[in-house]
Motif scaffolding. Structure first.
Motif, PDB file in Angstrom:
ATOM      1  N   CYS A 135      65.997 -48.112  78.909  1.00  0.00           N
ATOM      2  CA  CYS A 135      65.066 -48.937  78.705  1.00  0.00           C
ATOM      3  C   CYS A 135      63.937 -48.928  78.529  1.00  0.00           C
ATOM      4  O   CYS A 135      62.752 -49.514  78.178  1.00  0.00           O
ATOM      5  N   LEU A 136      63.418 -47.583  79.154  1.00  0.00           N
ATOM      6  CA  LEU A 136      62.068 -47.164  78.592  1.00  0.00           C
ATOM      7  C   LEU A 136      61.819 -47.310  77.201  1.00  0.00           C
ATOM      8  O   LEU A 136      60.942 -47.805  77.137  1.00  0.00           O
ATOM      9  N   TYR A 137      62.603 -45.744  76.413  1.00  0.00           N
ATOM     10  CA  TYR A 137      62.422 -46.050  75.434  1.00  0.00           C
ATOM     11  C   TYR A 137      62.763 -47.701  74.672  1.00  0.00           C
ATOM     12  O   TYR A 137      61.880 -47.887  73.817  1.00  0.00           O
ATOM     13  N   VAL A 138      63.781 -48.535  75.092  1.00  0.00           N
ATOM     14  CA  VAL A 138      62.982 -49.690  74.091  1.00  0.00           C
ATOM     15  C   VAL A 138      62.060 -50.564  74.714  1.00  0.00           C
ATOM     16  O   VAL A 138      61.797 -51.077  73.268  1.00  0.00           O
ATOM     17  N   ALA A 139      62.140 -49.986  75.740  1.00  0.00           N
ATOM     18  CA  ALA A 139      60.758 -51.226  76.017  1.00  0.00           C
ATOM     19  C   ALA A 139      59.095 -50.499  75.305  1.00  0.00           C
ATOM     20  O   ALA A 139      58.804 -51.642  74.973  1.00  0.00           O
ATOM     21  N   LEU A 140      59.259 -49.155  75.246  1.00  0.00           N
ATOM     22  CA  LEU A 140      57.988 -49.379  74.348  1.00  0.00           C
ATOM     23  C   LEU A 140      58.052 -49.016  73.047  1.00  0.00           C
ATOM     24  O   LEU A 140      56.940 -49.131  72.483  1.00  0.00           O
ATOM     25  N   TYR A 141      59.673 -48.994  72.112  1.00  0.00           N
ATOM     26  CA  TYR A 141      59.345 -48.812  71.001  1.00  0.00           C
ATOM     27  C   TYR A 141      60.004 -50.655  70.310  1.00  0.00           C
ATOM     28  O   TYR A 141      59.596 -49.632  69.061  1.00  0.00           O
TER      29      TYR A 141
END
Length: 138
Positions: free
Chosen positions: A15-21
């Motif tokens: 979720c952090l990866y998807v939120a950042l990129y």
């Protein structure tokens, strides 16, 4: 217990990866999953029995499906369609369990949680592919 910890780490990192990129689509999709996963886990632990937890967890998963469906309809990305489909499988599993007179607790948990793993994979890979396509265009 180890599986729960591993899944928690996978949810947070994905979720952090998807939120950042992943742009706005990633922030909304990741935000929905990141906020509802702990709520579902807590509800399943706080309810005295699976029988009492099923309707509550069904409503949570139904709301997640509706949120992912809205994201899929509004987004130009393809991965939200897959995530909404995986979540629809979870909602269908809830319905099947509610219609079944006898379901073991572990079988119920497996039926509703199995779709979370491919959903995380699709979110991350979809975001990665979208990001590559944007970099090629630039």
């Amino acid at each position: 217990m180890i599986v729960a910890i591993a899944f928690t780490i996978a949810v947070v990192v994905s979720c952090l990866y998807v939120a950042l990129y992943g742009g706005r689509t990633g922030r909304w999709g990741g935000g929905i999953l990141l906020s509802t996963w702990p709520m579902s886990w807590a509800l399943s632990k706080l309810m005295p029995s699976y029988g009492k937890a099923i309707p509550v967890l069904f409503l949570v998963d139904l709301m997640v499906f509706i949120g992912l469906l809205v994201i899929a309809l509004l987004s130009t990305r393809r991965w939200p369609i897959w995530c909404a489909a995986f979540q629809l499988n979870t909602v269908a599993a809830h319905l099947a369990i509610m219609l079944s007179p006898v379901v073991l607790g572990q079988a119920y948990y497996a039926m509703i949680s199995i779709w979370g793993v491919p959903m995380l994979f699709v979110m991350v890979v979809g975001t990665l592919l979208d990001r590559r396509a944007e970099l090629r265009r630039a």
